[in-house]
Design an enzyme around this catalytic site. Structure first.
Site, short mmCIF file in Angstrom:
data_model
loop_
_atom_site.label_atom_id
_atom_site.label_comp_id
_atom_site.label_asym_id
_atom_site.label_seq_id
_atom_site.Cartn_x
_atom_site.Cartn_y
_atom_site.Cartn_z
N HIS A 189 4.64 2.51 -8.04
CA HIS A 189 3.58 1.29 -7.89
C HIS A 189 2.45 1.32 -9.09
O HIS A 189 2.60 0.47 -9.79
CB HIS A 189 2.81 1.30 -6.69
CG HIS A 189 3.43 1.07 -5.50
ND1 HIS A 189 3.55 2.05 -4.72
CD2 HIS A 189 4.14 -0.13 -4.86
CE1 HIS A 189 4.23 1.58 -3.43
NE2 HIS A 189 4.37 0.47 -3.72
N GLN B 81 15.69 -7.71 -3.15
CA GLN B 81 14.37 -8.57 -2.89
C GLN B 81 13.82 -9.10 -4.05
O GLN B 81 13.35 -10.28 -4.27
CB GLN B 81 13.09 -7.36 -2.53
CG GLN B 81 11.81 -8.09 -2.72
CD GLN B 81 10.64 -7.10 -2.18
OE1 GLN B 81 10.63 -6.82 -0.86
NE2 GLN B 81 10.15 -6.18 -2.85
N ARG C 23 8.17 5.77 1.79
CA ARG C 23 8.84 6.44 3.00
C ARG C 23 9.09 7.75 2.48
O ARG C 23 9.50 8.43 3.74
CB ARG C 23 10.25 5.58 3.12
CG ARG C 23 10.17 4.30 3.83
CD ARG C 23 11.32 3.47 3.57
NE ARG C 23 11.11 2.12 3.88
CZ ARG C 23 11.40 1.52 5.15
NH1 ARG C 23 11.97 2.06 6.01
NH2 ARG C 23 11.20 0.22 5.23
N GLN D 117 8.19 -8.82 7.80
CA GLN D 117 9.38 -8.59 7.24
C GLN D 117 9.99 -7.11 7.84
O GLN D 117 10.91 -6.62 7.37
CB GLN D 117 9.10 -8.19 5.88
CG GLN D 117 8.00 -6.78 5.37
CD GLN D 117 7.88 -6.90 3.75
OE1 GLN D 117 7.12 -7.77 3.49
NE2 GLN D 117 8.45 -6.29 3.31
N GLY E 115 0.99 -1.12 0.00
CA GLY E 115 0.06 -0.08 0.02
C GLY E 115 1.08 1.19 -0.12
O GLY E 115 1.90 1.34 -0.33
O1 PAF Z 1 8.25 -4.44 -2.06
C1 PAF Z 1 7.09 -4.44 -1.05
O2 PAF Z 1 6.10 -3.77 -1.28
C2 PAF Z 1 7.13 -5.76 -0.18
O3 PAF Z 1 8.22 -6.17 0.16
C3 PAF Z 1 6.24 -6.99 -0.82
C4 PAF Z 1 6.96 -7.42 -2.03
C5 PAF Z 1 5.01 -6.44 -1.38
C6 PAF Z 1 6.08 -8.15 0.29
O4 PAF Z 1 5.59 -7.50 1.57
#
Ligand code: PAF
Length: 282
Positions: free
Chosen positions: A37, A155, A189, A61, A31
């Site tokens: 995004h 990631q 952020r 996480q 979100g």
């Molecule tokens: O990159 C993110 O926003 C998060 O790490 C993800 C991949 C949605 C997992 O919670």
């Protein structure tokens, strides 16, 4: 737009509309959506007939509870941004109980060293948390393609490893970083930075760009020394790490080799807000 809160309802709806001719694209998010995004979602829409966006702030996480508590939750604004992209987007917004039932803990993965450096070294357990939720989301939605931003390049590599290790039949697609006009990588952020710091944080990308120029003809050691000194002299930005790595293994390098791809990775604190970024070097 349809919004689902449970895995079962989402699965049965998707089963009722899926077919061989209809590809499903998924964009997992926490979100607080921004244009970065939006670019992932736009790409998913352009390449698939069905697009699912998950919105879930994943507690496992976060190694820092304060960071979790401060994480912006802006569901109304997020839905409005998505609606502008397409009214057909399916939103999956489960509760913590739905995703974790009684135990809010991570699975343990062997990411073959990819999680031992940089974010993994500074945020203990972070990638087990990411792996746990991404695996669960991918198994729920069963998309053909899933889209992730290159801002979180480590990631992205770990998620590619995750789907290979767990045999999850999905194509993981990395998408380019979107930047603010001063070069600051778009991130949820950034909202926590005041106007002055947001402007100052453009220094991170400026430094990365100079590192990439220097990479052509200077040693790794001298580049590291130069960049570290730049941050030492900066009154508002504190360098947590800077690493020049092999893109595949993510291990830091001491010297360059032929036919390898390299990237510089950085994490910086700006008044307690942790910002990460990276740049391809060759
Ligand atoms: O990159 C993110 O926003 C998060 O790490 C993800 C991949 C949605 C997992 O919670």
């Amino acid at each position: 737009m349809l919004v689902f809160q449970t895995k079962n309802e989402l699965k049965s709806y998707l089963n009722s509309i899926k077919s061989d001719a209809k590809k499903v694209g998924m964009v997992p998010t926490m979100g607080a959506l921004h244009q970065g995004h939006a670019s992932l979602v736009a790409r998913a829409i352009s390449e698939n007939e069905i697009t699912v966006v998950s919105i879930f702030v994943n507690p496992t996480q976060f190694n820092n509870q304060e960071d979790l508590l401060k994480y912006p939750q802006t569901f109304e604004k997020d839905s409005e941004l998505l609606e502008l992209l397409s009214k057909d987007i399916i939103i999956f917004a489960p509760s913590v109980g739905e995703m974790y039932s009684t135990e809010v803990t991570s699975k343990k993965y062997d990411f073959q060293g990819l999680d031992k450096v940089m974010e993994g070294a500074f945020r203990e357990g972070h990638f087990d948390g990411v792996g746990t939720i991404v695996e669960s989301l991918l198994l729920t939605v069963a998309p053909d393609k899933a889209y992730f931003g290159e801002k979180d390049f480590q990631q992205l590599q770990i998620i590619k490893k995750l789907v290979a290790l767990q045999n999850i039949p999905v194509e993981i697609i990395g998408c380019p970083i979107l930047r603010e006009p001063n070069g600051l990588a778009m991130s949820s952020r950034n909202e926590r930075l005041n106007r002055e710091l947001r402007r100052e944080a453009g220094f991170i990308y400026e430094t990365l760009k100079t590192i990439s120029t220097k990479f052509a003809d200077q040693s790794i050691e001298s580049i590291m020394e130069w960049a570290t000194a730049q941050f030492q002299a900066h009154p508002q930005l504190r360098l947590e790490y800077l690493q020049i790595s092999d893109e595949e293994t993510l291990n830091p390098i001491g010297s360059k080799k032929e036919n390898k791809k390299y990237r510089a990775f950085i994490a910086v604190f700006a008044d307690g807000v942790r910002l990460i970024d990276n740049i391809a070097l060759n």
